[in-house]
Design an enzyme around this catalytic site. Sequence first.
Site, PDB file in Angstrom:
ATOM      1  N   ASP B 309      23.969  -6.886  -9.308  1.00 14.82           N
ATOM      2  CA  ASP B 309      22.488  -6.548  -8.778  1.00 14.82           C
ATOM      3  C   ASP B 309      22.596  -5.053  -8.451  1.00 14.82           C
ATOM      4  O   ASP B 309      21.251  -4.406  -8.350  1.00 14.82           O
ATOM      5  CB  ASP B 309      22.484  -7.258  -7.391  1.00 14.82           C
ATOM      6  CG  ASP B 309      21.938  -8.750  -7.961  1.00 14.82           C
ATOM      7  OD1 ASP B 309      21.155  -8.987  -8.988  1.00 14.82           O
ATOM      8  OD2 ASP B 309      21.818  -9.684  -7.236  1.00 14.82           O
ATOM      9  N   TYR B 393      15.876 -13.738  -6.194  1.00 16.72           N
ATOM     10  CA  TYR B 393      16.599 -13.809  -4.901  1.00 16.72           C
ATOM     11  C   TYR B 393      15.991 -12.731  -3.947  1.00 16.72           C
ATOM     12  O   TYR B 393      15.548 -11.624  -4.572  1.00 16.72           O
ATOM     13  CB  TYR B 393      17.960 -13.593  -5.069  1.00 16.72           C
ATOM     14  CG  TYR B 393      18.694 -14.744  -4.700  1.00 16.72           C
ATOM     15  CD1 TYR B 393      18.859 -15.548  -3.589  1.00 16.72           C
ATOM     16  CD2 TYR B 393      19.521 -15.529  -5.895  1.00 16.72           C
ATOM     17  CE1 TYR B 393      19.625 -16.718  -3.557  1.00 16.72           C
ATOM     18  CE2 TYR B 393      20.169 -16.714  -5.818  1.00 16.72           C
ATOM     19  CZ  TYR B 393      20.240 -17.238  -4.643  1.00 16.72           C
ATOM     20  OH  TYR B 393      21.033 -18.418  -4.462  1.00 16.72           O
TER      21      TYR B 393
END
Lengths: 670, 670
Positions: B309, B393
């Site tokens: 990420d 998310y």
Amino acid sequence: MATLASRHPLDPLTADEIIQVSSLLKAKSPDTSLHFKIITILEPPKAQLRPFLIAERNGGTQPRPPRKASSLYYHLGTADLFLAEVNLDTNSVDSIKKLAPELHGQNDIDESMALRDACVTHPKVLAELKKFQLPDHLEVVCDPWPYGRDSEKRLPRYVQCYLFARAKHPGSNHYDTPLPFSPVLDIITKDVVEIIRLPTGSGPELNHDSVFQPHETKEYHHELQKQPDRTDLKPLIVHQPEGVSFTIDGYLIKWQKWRFRLGFTWREGMVLHDVTYDCRELFHRLSLSEMFVPYGDPRYPYSRKSVFDVGDIGAGVAANNLALGCDCLGVIKYFSFVISNSQGKPVDKSNAICMHEIDDGIGWKHTNSRTGAVSIVRSRVLVLQTIITVGNYEYVFMWHFDQAAGLHYKIQATGILSTAPIDSGATVPWGTNVNEGVMAPFHQHVFSLRIDPTIDGDKNSFIEEDSVAMPMDEKNPFGVGYVTETNLLSHSTPSDSAPNRVHKIINSSSINKSSGKPVAYAIHSPTKQMLLAHPNSWHGKRAKYAFHPFWVTAHRDGELYAAGDYTYQSHPDNTSDLGAWADRKDKTEDTDIVVWHSISLTHNPRTEDYPVMPCDTMTVSLKPSGFFDQNPALDVPQSTQKSNGSRLVEDTALTVAVGGQSCGMRELKL
Amino acid sequence: MATLASRHPLDPLTADEIIQVSSLLKAKSPDTSLHFKIITILEPPKAQLRPFLIAERNGGTQPRPPRKASSLYYHLGTADLFLAEVNLDTNSVDSIKKLAPELHGQNDIDESMALRDACVTHPKVLAELKKFQLPDHLEVVCDPWPYGRDSEKRLPRYVQCYLFARAKHPGSNHYDTPLPFSPVLDIITKDVVEIIRLPTGSGPELNHDSVFQPHETKEYHHELQKQPDRTDLKPLIVHQPEGVSFTIDGYLIKWQKWRFRLGFTWREGMVLHDVTYDCRELFHRLSLSEMFVPYGDPRYPYSRKSVFDVGDIGAGVAANNLALGCDCLGVIKYFSFVISNSQGKPVDKSNAICMHEIDDGIGWKHTNSRTGAVSIVRSRVLVLQTIITVGNYEYVFMWHFDQAAGLHYKIQATGILSTAPIDSGATVPWGTNVNEGVMAPFHQHVFSLRIDPTIDGDKNSFIEEDSVAMPMDEKNPFGVGYVTETNLLSHSTPSDSAPNRVHKIINSSSINKSSGKPVAYAIHSPTKQMLLAHPNSWHGKRAKYAFHPFWVTAHRDGELYAAGDYTYQSHPDNTSDLGAWADRKDKTEDTDIVVWHSISLTHNPRTEDYPVMPCDTMTVSLKPSGFFDQNPALDVPQSTQKSNGSRLVEDTALTVAVGGQSCGMRELKL
């Protein structure tokens, strides 16, 4: 005040009831004076209580079980200990049992104060003090410790007194001047049994001729600081202009779909009963069962140094009177109780529990990055807090209820380290020097949280769930797969932690309709080192519960205390503690179980923990894990500035309308 | 706005500077269009920066190191990737380096949007959708995922598109309708390389003929709930009538003896520089170095499903615009930044970091039970928060500064589970069914926190400290003794956790005068299960850092990212990641070291995590451990009701004077 008829069988005793109990028992022993150890509520048997609580919740009419109390007392000046049960409804004594002579009652304040006085005025102690050349401007302070056990001997009930010296200020830190000898007193006779010279070097050697050496003291009280207080902390104020979000009816509390009863006992302090969320049953009873504090200094007499803070002292009796704006901030509800003293009279325990709401950051959030739609709620938490002082230490115990059906037990350790004298230049591998002449020994705190679950009812089981990598084979050719493996603990047993393990309480007969699996609550708690004492040591034998982080047993009435009912100088008989209950190998599958969680804090003191220790916090979380169909906090309203009146630092002269009020702000210096 | 001359070498880039960089680089390539991946601040070499920062703190006059930027960019429509360094002071390009063809740039928003459009309008994809019989009222949504790696192949830069369908509402939860096929696109050509049929049964079997099956959706947006919001939550308002306790000068922040500089980069988001407490050096640089999210479904193509990420996406570019009273409550300072887009133009990142104070319960307390003297302070905490959205998310990253010199890194996971289609009646052992037709696979999040320490200066070491029971022998006849044992990691290496282990950064040349031992800061973090993927899997090879919770290396400029600079489809060469740096076996004793902490969250989804997940919180604490002579919060003023205006619930009509204001309260319904 509630009338007797309307009092709930779980409500803590009232002042009248304490007098009622002691009067009834005094009348049964007209020829002797009684020394009361405990007078406390006696909860109904679970088989009687559960149907009553269920009916109560559902508006039914189940007859109220009788309101009862129990009392532990001595015949004054003897070692004869009695346990009595009293029916408050019928105003009668149900039973009186004389206990075996090896069982001892816990410490109590009246006894401790008498022992302190007896110790520091005893000629032998005064002679030692004179030899030590303690200056006149210092006052001797005596901390009576439970004697503990380091041999098979069946000794009378003793205290081990640790001595300190202090200046006259009421906040003076006497732990900064530990004295190098320790009297042992017989509790009944109040006589000095022996005076033990403490080791003060780097090893076990004793120096019988040491005399007082002054050093620069470390003080914690604000009036005794050499440096001024910091001045750049601006006030922070929590307002609830429309009031609080909870409701209270006696000891019944409702907040954000939670419903539970608050209890308070002499021994355990705060207890939660009959906890439900959104009308679904979760926990029948949640309590602090025990707490053991063994010290790691191997030298005599420190080899005995250990306390069962719940069993030897009592968390209820040690509860602080909490003060508005100090122990609790915001809009606060206090609960006050009464406890008994040694004469069987009621003593106020004012403000022993406080309850309030806090903002705990973000509850949940998602931004749809395609549409820009932001969904966000803040997390509001209901806090119930009690604080106990046990000699040098303070413990803060909190239950945090969140809006997503999570229940968090928080323990904070603060207060003052237990200290021991050490010679200039000496160091020991089992302690930290925190000032000149002052050593803080390594120690552990092992709490036992007793969890009596009702996860969707009484038929529960306890499982270990591990995440396990799949072997790298044709089913997992890329080596990335992992699955969970479950081990159901079908018979009473301890259970260990592992970094990959989650412990869950499940109900096999209640299936989650989304996952297709039994509903469950998980217990999340960091993996910790358990009791470091040898299993064959007396610490190990007396606190078996402290060797394993989890235990499951089949429920039996009266099994509340992990190290047994009588911990003072205890000599375990292998029948009456958690180790023994687990050894029964009772069936614990799909039945009424109790889960015990031992929470361990290995505390090797830092210099920063002295002269008063910044709170060290441990958290155990009970969280739904496939219990609800979806996020139970979905219906928490979206957070808005309008409702919480947040402001920008830059808006120095902002006037905003909040909850119908206008609140000016002073200019900011930025 | 600060002039160029006055800008600090660590300040994030301004809009003008981004234009300056892109203009300079465009001028160097007049014949091609550039596709900018990153334009970001280039920090000075540490050997140059440290003396400057020290002089700055001490009021000295060290020349300011030149302000520099770096840029990563493609020649548009090609796979040619360049890394350039620009001197902003001299307005010149220092260097341009063409990178090896196997190195790829990260995802960027402009590219992702183009790929989404290309995917959902591609005739092959439209044909599949038609075959699937998706109803007209549902819109197709494409989430482009990094392609990852599951073979040795040197493929072009690809994306793996996961498809979903959604209703028209902007808050509609498209993750509730995952589609059973997944197109792969070439990022440069934007063409569909293949369309992969996803396994939807209990095993690896494929169903090529499945058609859309409606089910009752689970929505998280408030407007889409079937149940009304709960209505019994009363407002909670935080006031600071005298203003906040911090001061800000550009990016220099001071609060309660803390002093540090705030940074913000494209890739890492929030960075802390030059952190001191009470003028003592603690940390040179604290940053989120990487974060890997591998999924545990072993079936193709999920075998590749994984994201870095930070490296593949970027925590700075993904930062949310934080909203007053939603993401932050109280009196808030926001920091806004600019980042670059693919054209090299500045784009506002407004309110990407918020800062405010919170009350965090009790700081420390002691009651002298003999005199009744109570000493208590509350714990005030400074919070710096940033939130990123990465597809489904959300992550909340916070630094909590406390008054006892503790610094706490808090990570919260929220947002929506990544979902996959599953046939009615099917279950898999590597995922949880969260709705009909919707499976949420098990996965892990492994963060890497990079800690560049300056514990009382540059010469630091990293130790493991274990608490070890003494053998039961003549030195420990009662079996209660325990000591600590220390292992100094003298050369770069990973280090594992143990329940009994504390990791500390020490300075052997700075001795604590109370304890007589080297000063230290401890890293407290729960023991967690590390990467579950096989070490020989591509996940394992690409994220070696994720196998061990701690690593220590000797500092080298430019080594910031635990999985290497170029993580997209990375094929590690064993020279450019944390594993390789540790393998150098550099000396790490009494020198300039870097400590890397891998924080692992094994997330086996709960039904309660859907359709939006209540925040799951992890905390890493950096705490003094024999660094200070005594409790550094001793000088926090005693807490009083007068300063914080706390009130009793019962005082329903109370009017109290607080900070010069009069605040009425509405009547409480209790």
